[in-house]
Write an enzyme that holds these catalytic residues in place. Structure first.
Site, PDB file in Angstrom:
ATOM      1  N   CYS A   5      74.447 -46.138 -53.474  1.00  0.00           N
ATOM      2  CA  CYS A   5      74.651 -44.851 -52.810  1.00  0.00           C
ATOM      3  C   CYS A   5      73.348 -44.328 -52.217  1.00  0.00           C
ATOM      4  O   CYS A   5      73.342 -43.756 -51.125  1.00  0.00           O
ATOM      5  CB  CYS A   5      75.264 -43.850 -53.775  1.00  0.00           C
ATOM      6  SG  CYS A   5      76.952 -44.309 -54.259  1.00  0.00           S
ATOM      7  N   HIS A  12      82.499 -45.186 -54.534  1.00  0.00           N
ATOM      8  CA  HIS A  12      81.795 -44.111 -55.228  1.00  0.00           C
ATOM      9  C   HIS A  12      81.973 -42.824 -54.430  1.00  0.00           C
ATOM     10  O   HIS A  12      82.165 -42.851 -53.210  1.00  0.00           O
ATOM     11  CB  HIS A  12      80.309 -44.433 -55.353  1.00  0.00           C
ATOM     12  CG  HIS A  12      80.007 -45.522 -56.317  1.00  0.00           C
ATOM     13  ND1 HIS A  12      78.751 -45.705 -56.854  1.00  0.00           N
ATOM     14  CD2 HIS A  12      80.787 -46.500 -56.853  1.00  0.00           C
ATOM     15  CE1 HIS A  12      78.773 -46.740 -57.678  1.00  0.00           C
ATOM     16  NE2 HIS A  12      80.002 -47.244 -57.692  1.00  0.00           N
ATOM     17  N   CYS A  67      73.418 -43.828 -57.470  1.00  0.00           N
ATOM     18  CA  CYS A  67      73.061 -45.183 -57.879  1.00  0.00           C
ATOM     19  C   CYS A  67      72.299 -45.850 -56.725  1.00  0.00           C
ATOM     20  O   CYS A  67      72.216 -45.295 -55.624  1.00  0.00           O
ATOM     21  CB  CYS A  67      74.323 -45.974 -58.224  1.00  0.00           C
ATOM     22  SG  CYS A  67      75.302 -46.449 -56.773  1.00  0.00           S
ATOM     23  N   GLU A  74      79.893 -40.614 -53.365  1.00  0.00           N
ATOM     24  CA  GLU A  74      78.966 -40.435 -52.246  1.00  0.00           C
ATOM     25  C   GLU A  74      79.381 -41.271 -51.032  1.00  0.00           C
ATOM     26  O   GLU A  74      79.351 -40.786 -49.898  1.00  0.00           O
ATOM     27  CB  GLU A  74      77.535 -40.854 -52.649  1.00  0.00           C
ATOM     28  CG  GLU A  74      76.965 -40.061 -53.797  1.00  0.00           C
ATOM     29  CD  GLU A  74      77.136 -40.737 -55.151  1.00  0.00           C
ATOM     30  OE1 GLU A  74      76.187 -40.673 -55.954  1.00  0.00           O
ATOM     31  OE2 GLU A  74      78.210 -41.339 -55.405  1.00  0.00           O
TER      32      GLU A  74
END
Length: 158
Positions: A92, A59, A89, A61
């Site tokens: 993260c 992801h 999410c 992040e």
């Protein structure tokens, strides 16, 4: 300092994150972009790459946190601000807490899967040892539009 002056860096960095999100969309990835800044310097800049890297943890992040940690030579990202186009999410959000990032700024909320405030309140949990300051809704319309256009195209009949 006027409120507009306070928001200006948020807008500058969110625009950078939006460029990362658009690049992700162009590559067929869910369009989320992230930037980590410290005292005006960019320490991490990333976009979602789960499909490209065949990695569920890739992801924006997480990738930006990894870059920033390498840049400062420490896993603690004290003094940094994370800018991300969509509410983090749960995975993260957990990484943000572990990295001790003091400030998180995002554009679009994620009412279905948000790990910061929408579905799970990881970033504000009193059970955890770190709670960052959060600023949500920065350039929300632009961030939401990138996601909506991407999913509209993906779901369109061929």
């Amino acid at each position: 300092m006027a409120e507009a002056d306070t928001l200006q860096p948020d807008i500058v960095y969110m625009r950078m994150a939006l460029r990362q999100a658009q690049q992700a969309a162009d590559e067929g990835e869910v369009p989320v972009g992230a930037v980590i800044a410290l005292d005006g310097a960019i320490l991490g800049r990333a976009r979602n790459q789960t499909e490209t890297l065949k990695d569920p943890t890739a992801h924006a992040e997480i990738l930006a946190i990894t870059q920033a940690a390498q840049a400062v030579g420490d896993w603690r990202l004290n003094g940094c601000t994370l800018y991300v186009t969509k509410e983090p999410c749960p995975m993260c959000a957990g990484a943000i807490v572990l990295a001790r990032i003091p400030t998180v700024v995002w554009g679009a909320d994620d009412p279905k899967r948000g790990g910061a405030v929408s579905q799970f309140t990881i970033l504000q949990s009193t059970e955890l040892n770190h709670r960052p300051e959060i600023r949500q809704g920065v350039m929300a319309d632009e961030c939401r539009a990138v996601l909506q256009v991407f999913f509209r195209k993906r779901r369109a009949p061929s």
